[in-house]
Design an enzyme around this catalytic site. Structure first.
Site, PDB file in Angstrom:
ATOM      1  N   TYR A  33      69.221 -59.831 -36.361  1.00  0.00           N
ATOM      2  CA  TYR A  33      69.011 -59.238 -37.503  1.00  0.00           C
ATOM      3  C   TYR A  33      69.269 -58.031 -38.091  1.00  0.00           C
ATOM      4  CZ  TYR A  33      64.746 -57.559 -36.243  1.00  0.00           C
ATOM      5  OH  TYR A  33      63.790 -56.227 -35.523  1.00  0.00           O
ATOM      6  N   LYS A 149      69.865 -55.339 -32.283  1.00  0.00           N
ATOM      7  CA  LYS A 149      68.926 -55.567 -33.137  1.00  0.00           C
ATOM      8  C   LYS A 149      69.107 -57.332 -32.486  1.00  0.00           C
ATOM      9  CE  LYS A 149      66.558 -54.229 -37.346  1.00  0.00           C
ATOM     10  NZ  LYS A 149      65.199 -53.832 -36.704  1.00  0.00           N
ATOM     11  N   GLU A 181      60.134 -45.787 -28.059  1.00  0.00           N
ATOM     12  CA  GLU A 181      59.911 -45.805 -29.515  1.00  0.00           C
ATOM     13  C   GLU A 181      58.765 -46.494 -30.317  1.00  0.00           C
ATOM     14  OE1 GLU A 181      62.790 -47.965 -31.342  1.00  0.00           O
ATOM     15  OE2 GLU A 181      63.325 -49.609 -29.399  1.00  0.00           O
ATOM     16  N   LEU A 206      65.880 -48.814 -30.198  1.00  0.00           N
ATOM     17  CA  LEU A 206      67.482 -49.332 -31.074  1.00  0.00           C
ATOM     18  C   LEU A 206      68.167 -48.078 -31.408  1.00  0.00           C
ATOM     19  CD1 LEU A 206      68.424 -51.793 -32.595  1.00  0.00           C
ATOM     20  CD2 LEU A 206      66.282 -51.256 -34.738  1.00  0.00           C
TER      21      LEU A 206
END
Ligand code: PDD
Length: 284
Positions: A33, A149, A181, A206
């Site tokens: 996505y 992702k 993250e 990511l």
């Protein structure tokens, strides 16, 4: 007014937009996505989002349902039908519909493409940035390829829920004492030497598109930057902490696990980067 979604070639009212129960996204989280922000009709960072989308598909050996131009046309049409100018656009592609079997389906299985859009409140985001947000720490229990992702976001969802239950905006993910993250954003600190630091790209984070654009802004502003991981202790001792994502832009963090960062107010570096980011991402 009804909201409209794009589902495999048609625009449908959200209440009538369905996918098949044997969609591999539903059964195996076998999909990718992207989330893009549109401000006053301007797509922020689209080139970056599209490049990452292509890469995610490639890494999973998934076919592209349509090219860049066609995808942008669908985005624009979806915004028009939803009468949106400032919005969040969600794009999801899965490997398609096939009888449940872990291995890939037959090669001519068509990928499934779904797109939705909803209003994005830029003023609310700016107001939030003036106050800053609180975050908590949470163990990073995700798989080894979080650079892709994918829609497989269960660890992220659990972490975000923990944050929400603690009255915090985000969960900072920590593995072996090192900050990777957050559940849906990248995280940065300004360390004791005034150096901007964020985890380097690789399989453990990511690669945020906002992160990339913000790095460009920081370079232009002649800030000192090191793409080098930091520990949770270093984050607690930092003079500034902030997060970046398509939906939060550059968002100051004022407390971690209830302990104040610096003087407990948003810092100047985050404020400058947020302004620079908004300018650059909108093509200004
Ligand atoms: N999240 N890290 C994770 C785990 C993310 O899910 C995201 C984005 C980011 C920041 O990436 P970008 O700057 O390209 O938005 C980092 C989106 C917004 C989401 O899942 O809604």
């Amino acid at each position: 007014m009804s909201r409209f979604a794009y589902v495999n070639g048609r625009y449908a009212r959200l209440s009538e937009a369905y996918i098949h129960i044997e969609d591999r996204g539903y059964q195996f989280a076998d999909g990718v996505y992207e989330v893009c922000i549109v401000v006053d009709g301007k797509l922020f960072d689209f080139a970056g989002h599209f490049a990452r989308y292509e890469r995610s598909l490639r890494e999973l050996r998934m076919a592209q349902p349509m090219g860049r131009r066609a995808l942008q046309t669908v985005m624009r049409e979806l915004l028009r039908r939803n009468r949106l100018k400032t919005a969040l656009v969600y794009i999801q592609v899965t490997r398609g519909v096939a009888p449940r079997d872990h291995a890939f389906p037959v090669p001519d299985t068509r990928p499934a493409l779904v797109m939705t859009a909803r209003r994005f409140d830029l003023h609310a985001s700016d107001a939030k940035a003036r106050k800053g947000v609180r975050v908590i720490t949470h163990p990073d229990i995700r798989w080894g390829r979080v650079d892709i992702k994918t829609v497989g976001l269960l660890p992220n969802a659990l972490a975000k829920q923990a944050a929400r239950e603690a009255g915090a905006a985000e969960a900072v993910l920590v593995r072996d004492g090192v900050v990777t993250e957050c559940s849906s954003s990248n995280i940065w600190i300004v360390d004791g030497n005034g150096v901007l630091r964020t985890h380097p790209r690789g399989n453990q984070i990511l690669g945020g598109i906002t992160r990339e654009t913000a790095l460009g802004c920081a370079r232009e502003l002649q800030m000192k930057i090191e793409e080098r991981a930091f520990t949770i202790e270093e984050a607690r001792a930092a003079s500034e902490v902030f997060i970046t994502s398509a939906t939060s832009f550059v968002m100051p963090v004022v407390a971690i696990d209830g302990a104040r960062i610096g003087d407990g107010a948003p810092g100047p570096v985050a404020a400058r980067l947020r302004e620079a980011y908004k300018n650059k991402a909108s093509g200004g």
